[in-house]
Design an enzyme around this catalytic site. Structure first.
Site, mmCIF file in Angstrom:
data_model
loop_
_atom_site.group_PDB
_atom_site.id
_atom_site.type_symbol
_atom_site.label_atom_id
_atom_site.label_comp_id
_atom_site.label_asym_id
_atom_site.label_seq_id
_atom_site.Cartn_x
_atom_site.Cartn_y
_atom_site.Cartn_z
ATOM 1 N N GLU A 1 0.681 -1.322 -0.045
ATOM 2 C CA GLU A 1 -0.080 -0.038 0.129
ATOM 3 C C GLU A 1 0.939 1.321 -0.003
ATOM 4 O O GLU A 1 0.348 2.218 -0.440
ATOM 5 C CB GLU A 1 -0.833 -0.011 1.095
ATOM 6 C CG GLU A 1 -1.954 -0.944 1.017
ATOM 7 C CD GLU A 1 -1.589 -2.444 1.624
ATOM 8 O OE1 GLU A 1 -0.566 -2.597 1.983
ATOM 9 O OE2 GLU A 1 -2.587 -3.290 1.642
ATOM 10 N N PHE B 1 -11.283 -7.346 14.081
ATOM 11 C CA PHE B 1 -9.692 -7.989 13.208
ATOM 12 C C PHE B 1 -9.898 -6.899 12.356
ATOM 13 O O PHE B 1 -10.656 -6.284 11.560
ATOM 14 C CB PHE B 1 -10.458 -9.216 12.762
ATOM 15 C CG PHE B 1 -9.273 -9.476 11.490
ATOM 16 C CD1 PHE B 1 -7.984 -10.233 12.036
ATOM 17 C CD2 PHE B 1 -9.752 -9.686 10.226
ATOM 18 C CE1 PHE B 1 -7.288 -10.564 11.139
ATOM 19 C CE2 PHE B 1 -8.544 -10.311 9.381
ATOM 20 C CZ PHE B 1 -7.516 -10.589 9.944
ATOM 21 N N GLN B 2 -8.523 -6.503 11.840
ATOM 22 C CA GLN B 2 -8.053 -5.443 11.212
ATOM 23 C C GLN B 2 -8.581 -4.151 11.218
ATOM 24 O O GLN B 2 -8.981 -3.272 10.421
ATOM 25 C CB GLN B 2 -8.141 -5.967 9.681
ATOM 26 C CG GLN B 2 -7.379 -7.196 9.415
ATOM 27 C CD GLN B 2 -7.146 -7.686 8.038
ATOM 28 O OE1 GLN B 2 -8.214 -7.298 7.116
ATOM 29 N NE2 GLN B 2 -6.132 -7.909 7.453
ATOM 30 N N LYS C 1 -17.353 -1.259 6.013
ATOM 31 C CA LYS C 1 -17.950 -2.121 5.191
ATOM 32 C C LYS C 1 -19.251 -2.271 5.214
ATOM 33 O O LYS C 1 -19.811 -2.533 3.924
ATOM 34 C CB LYS C 1 -17.192 -3.443 5.531
ATOM 35 C CG LYS C 1 -17.517 -4.544 4.581
ATOM 36 C CD LYS C 1 -16.827 -5.927 5.012
ATOM 37 C CE LYS C 1 -16.739 -7.075 3.730
ATOM 38 N NZ LYS C 1 -16.083 -8.086 4.040
ATOM 39 N N MET D 1 23.912 9.121 2.698
ATOM 40 C CA MET D 1 23.683 10.428 3.121
ATOM 41 C C MET D 1 23.719 10.381 4.830
ATOM 42 O O MET D 1 24.589 11.373 5.245
ATOM 43 C CB MET D 1 22.100 11.119 3.007
ATOM 44 C CG MET D 1 21.828 12.312 3.238
ATOM 45 S SD MET D 1 23.023 13.523 2.739
ATOM 46 C CE MET D 1 22.156 14.120 1.218
#
Ligand SMILES: Cc1ncc(C[n+]2csc(CCOP(=O)(O)OP(=O)(O)O)c2C)c(N)n1
Lengths: 205, 593
Positions: free
Chosen positions: B78, B140-141, B190, B500
Site C-alpha cells: 500500500e 480484526f483489522q 464495510k 547520506m
C-alpha cells in the site's frame, strides 16, 4: 567529494549582509535583543458540531506545540454548530499562527480573538472538609459561590468567575482543607452587543 | 482547473442523442450500494485510474470497481499505492487515487499520505473500515484510520452512512485539488459500502467553510510593487506552489520582464528554466553557491508558493537577513509561520503575479546586482572530480543521462545523496518534471513514484534515480512496472551504504559509521532480471554512455546498477540550522562552520 573540494571563495571571503532575524523570522536590529513576550489570548471558534472535531482541534494545538491554558466546548443555539473557547499563552506570532491553523481546519466555521475586556468565566466545584459548614458557607459567599452539596464530612461549593477569582477562592478554602477541585476552563464572549456570525465577522446587531 | 480538463477528456458518446436527456439519465450508472456511489463519485470527478491493494473491508468497493471504466493498478504494497497515486497527482495535476483495506492496509498508506501532505500533492485515499457495529471494539483489522490520518490530511471523512458516502467522496476529491492542494481520505466501513442506497453522488464541490483566497489585497499589492521598483538586490524564490498553481508561465514572464534573478526551492525545480540566464538554481542545504549567496544578500525576497522550510532557510536568524519579504501564498497559515512577510500577498500565485504586473511601472534598477549574481554563478560551479577517474562518479551518471534524455523527461528519486545529485546535475526546465519526496524525505519513494509518473504521462520518458538503500525499501513495486510493461529507466547509484547518513557521520560524528554501511547488497541487475525487468551492471566509467543508451532503448523497465565511488559526498552543504551564506565546499570547510 571524497578528497576534493569544490571551487569558489571560502566562507570567510564572501559577501555578508549586516542584518539578523529573531526566532520568529522577523528582521530585528542586529545590535538589540528582541524576543516577543508571551501573552494570554482568548480564541473563540465556531465549529461544525460533529464527531471528532474536539480531537482534531486539540490534536492541532498539541502537535504544533501551542501553549494551551484551557479549551472548552459546548453547543450553541444552532444544533449544527458548537463553540470553542481556547485560551493560549503565546508570543504574538504564535497567537497569529494558532488562529490561522485553527481557521484552516475544514470543520472550522469562524475564529476570532476576543478583546482583552471580553467576559471570561469559568466554573469550579470545590470539595472541602466539612467540619465547619457555616464557616465554609460564609467563605463561599465572599466569592459569590454557594454550597451545592453537604454531607457530614464534606461540603461541595460551586463558584463561577474569572480565573483569578477562582484561584483566590480555592486558596481561601485551603484553611478548611480542600479535598478535590474541578474546573471547567474559560468560556468567553465579547462584551456589548457584538456577536460573531458564521463568517467570523464581528457585528453589532 | 482539473475539472475542466476532465470534462474535455470525457467526450460525449456519439451514440447518445444529446437532445434526449432521459436517455442520458438511463445511461448513467445507477447507484445501488454505498460502494457503487463511491465509485460513481470518482467517475464523476473524472478519475480514470486508481492504485491499491485488495482486502476484506474494502472488497465491496473493489467489487463496484469491477463494472467501472476506472483502471485499477494493483500495487505490491500500500505504501507503493500511495506514492504512485501521489506521483500521478504531481504529474497530472489531478488527484491520484490510492485504495487500501482497513487496519494494516490503511497504516501502510500512512507514509505516502504524510508525504503528499508535506508536498501539498493532490491525492485521495479510500480506505476500508470494519463494519460500524465493530468500530471501537478492536475488531480484526481495525485501526482508527481517521484519527491516525487527521494530522496528515487536508480533511478526512468517516463515511458511515450509505446515503452520504458518495457525497463524501466527491467533496474529498474537490478539496484535494483546490486551494493549496493536498491529500484527503475517506474511511469506508464495510456495512455502509455494502448497504443499499440510490442516492446519486453530487458533482465535486468543496465544503462551505473552505474559501481559498483568489486575489491579494490591492493596498498590499501597491506597496509591494513600490518596494520592487525601489529594490537594489531583488530576487525571486519560486516554490512548489508555483507549479501546483500553474503559475510557471506567469512567473517566467514576470522575472524576465523585470529582469529579476530567480532561485527555486527543491519542490520548485522546473518552475523556472535552469538554462535561463536569470536562473541561479536551487537554494538550501545542498543548493548552489550562487542561489545561497543571493538569498543571503538580497534586499528584497519575493517568495512565491513557498513555505520557507528549514532545509531551505537554514537558521532563520541568518536567512535573507537584510531583506524585506514579499510572500505570495494561497495558504494564510504559511504567512509569518517561519519567515515574517512584510508584504503578505494572499491568493492564487498566477493571479497575484498578474496583479503585481498591473501595478508595476518600472523594473528595479539592479544591473550591479545581476552582475554580482553572475559572478557567483561563475565562481561557484557545481562540480566534481574529473570524470575519467575510477570509480564512477555519480554526478557524471546523472549529468550524462540528462544530456541524453528527452527535454521533457520526468525524474523521480528516492531520498539521500542520489536525490541531491539528481537535483544538482540534472537540468530542469519544465514544471512537473521533478517528482520527489521533498518535505517528508521518504526513502523508498523512487520505485513506486516512477510507476505513478509513467502512468500519468505514458508518452514521456521517466527516469528514477535511486539509492541502494531506498531501492531496497520498495523494490517489490518493480513487479508492477514489469506487469504493466512500463518503460521506466531505474538508475541505482549504488554506494553500498545509506550514503547520506554516512556523510553526516563523517562530517558531524567523527566518522563513527554506525549502521550506515551495508555489509552486502543484492546484485540489483540480477534482481531486476528475476522480476522480469532488464538489468545492467555499470562498473566501468567508459561504459556509462553505452549502458544508459541501451537501458533507455529497452522498451520496458530497465534497472542500471551503477557501482559508484562510495566515498563521494554531496557539496555544497549548509549544516542544518546553519547560515546559507556560509555553505561548505568540502568536508574541511564543514569543520569550521
Ligand atoms: C524511510 C526513511 N528511513 C530513514 C531515513 C533516513 N535517511 C535519510 S537519507 C538516508 C540514506 C539513504 O540511502 P540510499 O537510499 O542508499 O541513498 P544514498 O544516500 O546512498 O544516495 C537515510 C537512511 C529516511 N529518509 N527515510
Amino acid at each position: 567529494m571524497s578528497s576534493g573540494e569544490l571551487p569558489g571563495p571560502a566562507p570567510e571571503e564572501r559577501m555578508r549582509p549586516e542584518g539578523r532575524r529573531n526566532e520568529q523570522g522577523i528582521r530585528i536590529d542586529p545590535e538589540a535583543e528582541a524576543t516577543h513576550q508571551p501573552r494570554m489570548a482568548v480564541l473563540s471558534a465556531l465549529v461544525e458540531h460533529e464527531p471528532g472535531v474536539l480531537a482534531e482541534v486539540s490534536g492541532l494545538f498539541s502537535r504544533r506545540q501551542f501553549n494551551i491554558e484551557s479549551l472548552t466546548v459546548g453547543p450553541t443555539t444552532d444544533d449544527d454548530i458548537a463553540r470553542m473557547t481556547i485560551v493560549i499563552e503565546e508570543a504574538e506570532p504564535g497567537i497569529e499562527q494558532a488562529k490561522k491553523q485553527l481557521e484552516k481546519l475544514v470543520p472550522t466555521i469562524a475564529v476570532e480573538e476576543l478583546k482583552p475586556e471580553a467576559m471570561r468565566r469559568e466554573l469550579a466545584l470545590v470539595k472541602v472538609r466539612g467540619e465547619k459548614p457555616d464557616d465554609i458557607q460564609s467563605v463561599a459567599e465572599m466569592y459569590g459561590g454557594q454550597a451545592v452539596d453537604a454531607s457530614t464530612n464534606a461540603v461541595t461549593v460551586e463558584i463561577t468567575g474569572s480565573k483569578q477569582k477562582i484561584d483566590a477562592a480555592v486558596e481561601a478554602f485551603e484553611q478548611f482543607e480542600v479535598e478535590e477541585v474541578v474546573r471547567t476552563g474559560a468560556a468567553a464572549l465579547e462584551r456589548g452587543a457584538e456577536t460573531m456570525d458564521a463568517n467570523g465577522h464581528m457585528s453589532e446587531e | 482547473m482539473s475539472e475542466r480538463a476532465f470534462h474535455q477528456d470525457r467526450e460525449p458518446d456519439p451514440s447518445t442523442d444529446a437532445a434526449d436527456e432521459e436517455d442520458e439519465a438511463d445511461d448513467a450508472r445507477e447507484v445501488t450500494t454505498g460502494a457503487e456511489a463511491a465509485i460513481i463519485a470518482l467517475e464523476e470527478a473524472g478519475v480514470d485510474m486508481a492504485f491499491g491493494v485488495q482486502g476484506g473491508a474494502i472488497m465491496p468497493v473493489y467489487d463496484a470497481l469491477y463494472d467501472s471504466d476506472i483502471e485499477h493498478i494493483t500495487m505490491a504494497h500500500e505504501q507503493g499505492a500511495a506514492h504512485a497515486a501521489d506521483a500521478y497527482g504531481i504529474v497530472s495535476g489531478e488527484p491520484g487515487v490510492a485504495m487500501a483495506t482497513s487496519g494494516p492496509g490503511a497504516t501502510n498508506l500512512v507514509t505516502g499520505i504524510a508525504d503528499a501532505s508535506m508536498d501539498s500533492d493532490p491525492m485521495i485515499a479510500l480506505t476500508g473500515q470494519v463494519a460500524t457495529d465493530f468500530v471501537g471494539n478492536d475488531a480484526f483489522q481495525e485501526v482508527d484510520t481517521v484519527g491516525i490520518t487527521q494530522p496528515i490530511t487536508k480533511n478526512n471523512y468517516f463515511a458511515g452512512d450509505p446515503d452520504t458516502l458518495g457525497a463524501d467522496v466527491s467533496e474529498a476529491f474537490a478539496l484535494a485539488e483546490s486551494g493549496r492542494q493536498g491529500p484527503t481520505l475517506v474511511d469506508l466501513p464495510k456495512d455502509a459500502s455494502k448497504a443499499e442506497t440510490d442516492v446519486q453522488p453530487v458533482s465535486p464541490e468543496t465544503p462551505d467553510t473552505y474559501h481559498p483566497p483568489e486575489t491579494a489585497d490591492e493596498a498590499v499589492i501597491e506597496a509591494a510593487a513600490e518596494t520592487i521598483e525601489d529594490a537594489d538586490r531583488p530576487v525571486i524564490l519560486s516554490g512548489g506552489g508555483v507549479i501546483k498553481g500553474e503559475a510557471s508561465d506567469e512567473l517566467r514572464a514576470f522575472a524576465r520582464k523585470y529582469d529579476i534573478p530567480v532561485i527555486t526551492t527543491m519542490p520548485g525545480l522546473g518552475s523556472f528554466p535552469e538554462t535561463d540566464e536569470l536562473s541561479l538554481g536551487m537554494a538550501g542545504m545542498h543548493g548552489t553557491g550562487a542561489a545561497n549567496l543571493a538569498i543571503t544578500n538580497t534586499d528584497l525576497l519575493i517568495g512565491v508558493g513557498t513555505r520557507f522550510d528549514d532545509r531551505l532557510t537554514g537558521g532563520v536568524d541568518s536567512f535573507a537577513p537584510d531583506a524585506e519579504v514579499i510572500h505570495v501564498e494561497i495558504d494564510a497559515a504559511e504567512i509569518n509561520k517561519n519567515i515574517y512577510a512584510d508584504y503578505p500577498l494572499l491568493g492564487d500565485a498566477e493571479r497575484v503575479l498578474e496583479q503585481l504586473e498591473d501595478e508595476l511601472t518600472d523594473a528595479p534598477d539592479a544591473d550591479e546586482w545581476r552582475e554580482q549574481c553572475q559572478t557567483w554563478k561563475d565562481e561557484y560551479p557545481l562540480d566534481y572530480e574529473a570524470p575519467e577517474d575510477e570509480p564512477i562518479k555519480p554526478q557524471h551518471v546523472v549529468e550524462r543521462f540528462a544530456e541524453m534524455a528527452d527535454d521533457d523527461a520526468i525524474v523521480t528519486t528516492g531520498v539521500g545523496q542520489h536525490q541531491m545529485w539528481a537535483c544538482q546535475f540534472w537540468t530542469y526546465t519544465e514544471p512537473r518534471t521533478w517528482v520527489s519526496s521533498n518535505g517528508l524525505g521518504t526513502m523508498g519513494y523512487g520505485v513506486p513514484s516512477a510507476i505513478g509518473a509513467k502512468l500519468a504521462a505514458p508518452d514521456r520518458e521517466v527516469v528514477a534515480f535511486d539509492g541502494d538503500g531506498s531501492f531496497l525499501m520498495t523494490m517489490q513495486e518493480l513487479s508492477v512496472a514489469v506487469r504493466e510493461d512500463l518503460d521506466i529507466t531505474y538508475v541505482i547509484l549504488n554506494n553500498e551504504a545509506i550514503g547520506m547518513v554516512r556523510q553526516w557521520q563523517d562530517g558531524f560524528y567523527e566518522g563513527r559509521r554506525m549502521a550506515s554501511e551495508y555489509q552486502w547488497v543484492p546484485e540489483f541487475d540480477l534482481l531486476a532480471e528475476s522480476f522480469g525487468a532488464r538489468g545492467f551492471r555499470l562498473e566501468d566509467h567508459d561504459e556509462v554512455e553505452e549502458v544508459i543508451k541501451e537501458a533507455r532503448e529497452y522498451d520496458g523497465p530497465a534497472v542500471i546498477d551503477a557501482i559508484i565511488d562510495p566515498g563521494e559526498n554531496v557539496y555544497p552543504m549548509v549544516p542544518s540550522g546553519g547560515d546559507n551564506g556560509l555553505f561548505a565546499l568540502s568536508e574541511k570547510q564543514l569543520e569550521g562552520l
